[in-house]
Design a protein around this motif. Sequence first.
Motif, PDB file in Angstrom:
ATOM      1  N   SER A 316       0.837  -1.206   0.000  1.00 61.00           N
ATOM      2  CA  SER A 316       0.000   0.000   0.000  1.00 61.00           C
ATOM      3  C   SER A 316       0.867   1.249   0.000  1.00 61.00           C
ATOM      4  CB  SER A 316      -0.919   0.016   1.221  1.00 61.00           C
ATOM      5  OG  SER A 316      -1.713  -1.135   1.300  1.00 61.00           O
ATOM      6  N   TRP A 317       1.914   1.227   0.820  1.00 59.98           N
ATOM      7  CA  TRP A 317       2.786   2.394   0.927  1.00 59.98           C
ATOM      8  C   TRP A 317       3.675   2.537  -0.301  1.00 59.98           C
ATOM      9  CZ3 TRP A 317       0.050   4.218   4.495  1.00 59.98           C
ATOM     10  CH2 TRP A 317      -0.362   3.464   5.594  1.00 59.98           C
ATOM     11  N   SER A 318       4.208   1.421  -0.815  1.00 57.28           N
ATOM     12  CA  SER A 318       5.088   1.505  -1.979  1.00 57.28           C
ATOM     13  C   SER A 318       4.313   1.951  -3.216  1.00 57.28           C
ATOM     14  CB  SER A 318       5.782   0.165  -2.231  1.00 57.28           C
ATOM     15  OG  SER A 318       4.834  -0.873  -2.436  1.00 57.28           O
ATOM     16  N   GLU A 319       3.080   1.482  -3.359  1.00 57.91           N
ATOM     17  CA  GLU A 319       2.265   1.901  -4.510  1.00 57.91           C
ATOM     18  C   GLU A 319       1.928   3.386  -4.419  1.00 57.91           C
ATOM     19  OE1 GLU A 319      -1.061  -0.716  -4.364  1.00 57.91           O
ATOM     20  OE2 GLU A 319       0.127  -2.502  -4.874  1.00 57.91           O
ATOM     21  N   ALA A 320       1.610   3.855  -3.210  1.00 58.57           N
ATOM     22  CA  ALA A 320       1.312   5.277  -3.032  1.00 58.57           C
ATOM     23  C   ALA A 320       2.538   6.123  -3.322  1.00 58.57           C
ATOM     24  CB  ALA A 320       0.810   5.525  -1.611  1.00 58.57           C
ATOM     25  N   GLU A 321       3.699   5.668  -2.862  1.00 54.28           N
ATOM     26  CA  GLU A 321       4.932   6.413  -3.101  1.00 54.28           C
ATOM     27  C   GLU A 321       5.252   6.496  -4.588  1.00 54.28           C
ATOM     28  OE1 GLU A 321       9.398   6.694  -1.172  1.00 54.28           O
ATOM     29  OE2 GLU A 321       8.242   4.845  -0.940  1.00 54.28           O
ATOM     30  N   ALA A 322       5.033   5.386  -5.312  1.00 52.48           N
ATOM     31  CA  ALA A 322       5.289   5.390  -6.755  1.00 52.48           C
ATOM     32  C   ALA A 322       4.324   6.321  -7.481  1.00 52.48           C
ATOM     33  CB  ALA A 322       5.175   3.969  -7.302  1.00 52.48           C
ATOM     34  N   ALA A 323       3.056   6.287  -7.077  1.00 55.46           N
ATOM     35  CA  ALA A 323       2.056   7.152  -7.724  1.00 55.46           C
ATOM     36  C   ALA A 323       2.392   8.616  -7.500  1.00 55.46           C
ATOM     37  CB  ALA A 323       0.673   6.820  -7.179  1.00 55.46           C
ATOM     38  N   LEU A 324       2.753   8.965  -6.277  1.00 54.15           N
ATOM     39  CA  LEU A 324       3.127  10.348  -5.996  1.00 54.15           C
ATOM     40  C   LEU A 324       4.409  10.727  -6.722  1.00 54.15           C
ATOM     41  CD1 LEU A 324       2.273  10.486  -2.206  1.00 54.15           C
ATOM     42  CD2 LEU A 324       1.337  12.003  -3.955  1.00 54.15           C
ATOM     43  N   GLY A 325       5.312   9.774  -6.879  1.00 53.33           N
ATOM     44  CA  GLY A 325       6.532  10.045  -7.618  1.00 53.33           C
ATOM     45  C   GLY A 325       6.247  10.435  -9.063  1.00 53.33           C
ATOM     46  N   ARG A 326       5.281   9.740  -9.679  1.00 47.07           N
ATOM     47  CA  ARG A 326       4.922  10.080 -11.065  1.00 47.07           C
ATOM     48  C   ARG A 326       4.326  11.487 -11.147  1.00 47.07           C
ATOM     49  NH1 ARG A 326       3.487   4.567 -10.828  1.00 47.07           N
ATOM     50  NH2 ARG A 326       1.313   5.023 -10.336  1.00 47.07           N
ATOM     51  N   ILE A 327       3.491  11.821 -10.166  1.00 45.18           N
ATOM     52  CA  ILE A 327       2.889  13.156 -10.155  1.00 45.18           C
ATOM     53  C   ILE A 327       3.959  14.223  -9.947  1.00 45.18           C
ATOM     54  CG2 ILE A 327       1.322  14.687  -8.890  1.00 45.18           C
ATOM     55  CD1 ILE A 327      -0.305  12.126  -8.172  1.00 45.18           C
ATOM     56  N   ARG A 328       4.819  13.995  -8.966  1.00 52.54           N
ATOM     57  CA  ARG A 328       5.856  14.990  -8.641  1.00 52.54           C
ATOM     58  C   ARG A 328       6.819  15.192  -9.813  1.00 52.54           C
ATOM     59  NH1 ARG A 328       7.255  12.835  -4.334  1.00 52.54           N
ATOM     60  NH2 ARG A 328       6.371  14.203  -2.744  1.00 52.54           N
ATOM     61  N   THR A 329       7.219  14.096 -10.446  1.00 50.54           N
ATOM     62  CA  THR A 329       8.149  14.201 -11.568  1.00 50.54           C
ATOM     63  C   THR A 329       7.544  15.009 -12.713  1.00 50.54           C
ATOM     64  OG1 THR A 329       9.234  12.108 -11.012  1.00 50.54           O
ATOM     65  CG2 THR A 329       9.453  12.881 -13.279  1.00 50.54           C
ATOM     66  N   PHE A 330       6.259  14.745 -13.016  1.00 49.84           N
ATOM     67  CA  PHE A 330       5.615  15.532 -14.069  1.00 49.84           C
ATOM     68  C   PHE A 330       5.562  17.002 -13.701  1.00 49.84           C
ATOM     69  CE2 PHE A 330       1.641  17.680 -15.248  1.00 49.84           C
ATOM     70  CZ  PHE A 330       1.928  17.910 -16.586  1.00 49.84           C
ATOM     71  N   LEU A 331       5.171  17.302 -12.453  1.00 48.04           N
ATOM     72  CA  LEU A 331       5.061  18.699 -12.044  1.00 48.04           C
ATOM     73  C   LEU A 331       6.403  19.405 -12.150  1.00 48.04           C
ATOM     74  CD1 LEU A 331       2.730  18.371  -8.906  1.00 48.04           C
ATOM     75  CD2 LEU A 331       2.126  19.277 -11.155  1.00 48.04           C
TER      76      LEU A 331
END
Length: 475
Positions: A316-331
């Motif tokens: 749950s935590w690793s998936e959330a971290e990866a999802a936020l990573g994709r958002i942050r990288t795009f931003l």
Amino acid sequence: MTIRLHDTRAQELRDFVPLDPSNVTMYVCGPTVQSGPHIGHVRAALSFDLLRRWLQLRYGRVTFVRNVTDIDDKVLANATDAEPWWGLAYRMEQEFSAAYAAVGIQPPTYEPRATASIPQMQELIERLIERGHAYPAADGSGDVYFDVRSWSAYGELTHQSVDAMEVQEPVPEPVEGPRGKRNPQDFALWKGTKPGEPADATWASPWGAGRPGWHIECSAMARRYLGDEFDIHGGGLDLRFPHHENELAQSTAAGDAFARYWVHNGLVTVDGQKMSKSLGNFTLAADVLGQHDPLVVRYALAAAHYRSSLDLSDSSWSEAEAALGRIRTFLERAQRIVGGDGGMATGSLPASFASAMDDDLGVPQALAVLHETVRAGNAALDRGDADEVRASLSAVRAMTGALGIDPFSPEWRASGSDTKTTTALDALVQAMIAQRAQARADKDWPAADRIRDAIGAAGITLEDTPDGTHWSIDG
């Protein structure tokens, strides 16, 4: 715009029509502060933080009340000679507030403690006695009970008949003289003082010294802060019976319209069982927040629909971290192209995102729209389409802002990864980028490739642009 919410009493989705469109009113049952919060408490509070944020976007103002139960059997039981019940309650209240703040849950408009509304509780009990729906116990104990069989609508929230209900409180063994309860299902509105209870946990009343029952607290506080009718009553699924059933009965029997919509969040489970202190299968919020970035915790707890059960695991935590990573990288990539503040957090929300949120707070569907927009924005970056990048950036900032997960928000910049660690990492990566640039200038391509491979092996992506090389953590 039509928001639909699942109403527990109606057992269906209903169009949400507030009493006053300029001020939505919500009451949510807060914690009983006998010990610190586990992650299930945080998930429950976050569910209503998301609803509140969305209603604020749609209507402009939400008066949000979340109580603190600071007097209760469990609070008294956990007190010690070194720490009286009121000291324990205050300390635990602070722990709850800190956990809520850590994951970006907005503070309530009002956060009343039960002990501050004793007169209002007594007034409500008196009204119930006058209307024939409550009675002082005949055994001289000082207890006052709600007579469930006097109120024909009792059971309407959970759709149960009185005879099918479990007994909420034990009936004492028969002793000489009359018994306190008339019926096993009756519940306590006022509890007379018992031997051994601290003197400062007792209030005078017309029925004798004592303290309030649990259920009467929320009815009295909701009325005090929101009036005799308000829009939404929220809480965890486990509170439907007996707590919310009893609230509804005693308030309406006293003549109040009370809550117009009943909204309940699903529970955090462990191997299919509700996470709870009584079962001993809980994970303390402080432990989770000590192991994971608070923004990751917020994302993981918000990602499932608020009415569904949430079984947490390491993934749950690793998936959330990866999802936020994709958002942050795009931003980060997009802001370098757009320039300025990249701030467009006030941009327009995509219609599909708004539609998902309007439909019973469909956060999973809304997140799908968010990530699709990130993918489209990355494609626009690859094409060099600055206008599309700008539109995607604006939409992503607006969506993450609505959900409280914008990595650029000052609250996350302040409470995210350790600043010293980030600064040190940036210095190291920038040094390697400079070494790679020198190797390329010297046409030492094998060395340049080795440096890039070493950076990539650490989970870091390099992006060469006309204004220099930028790095980001792989999402």
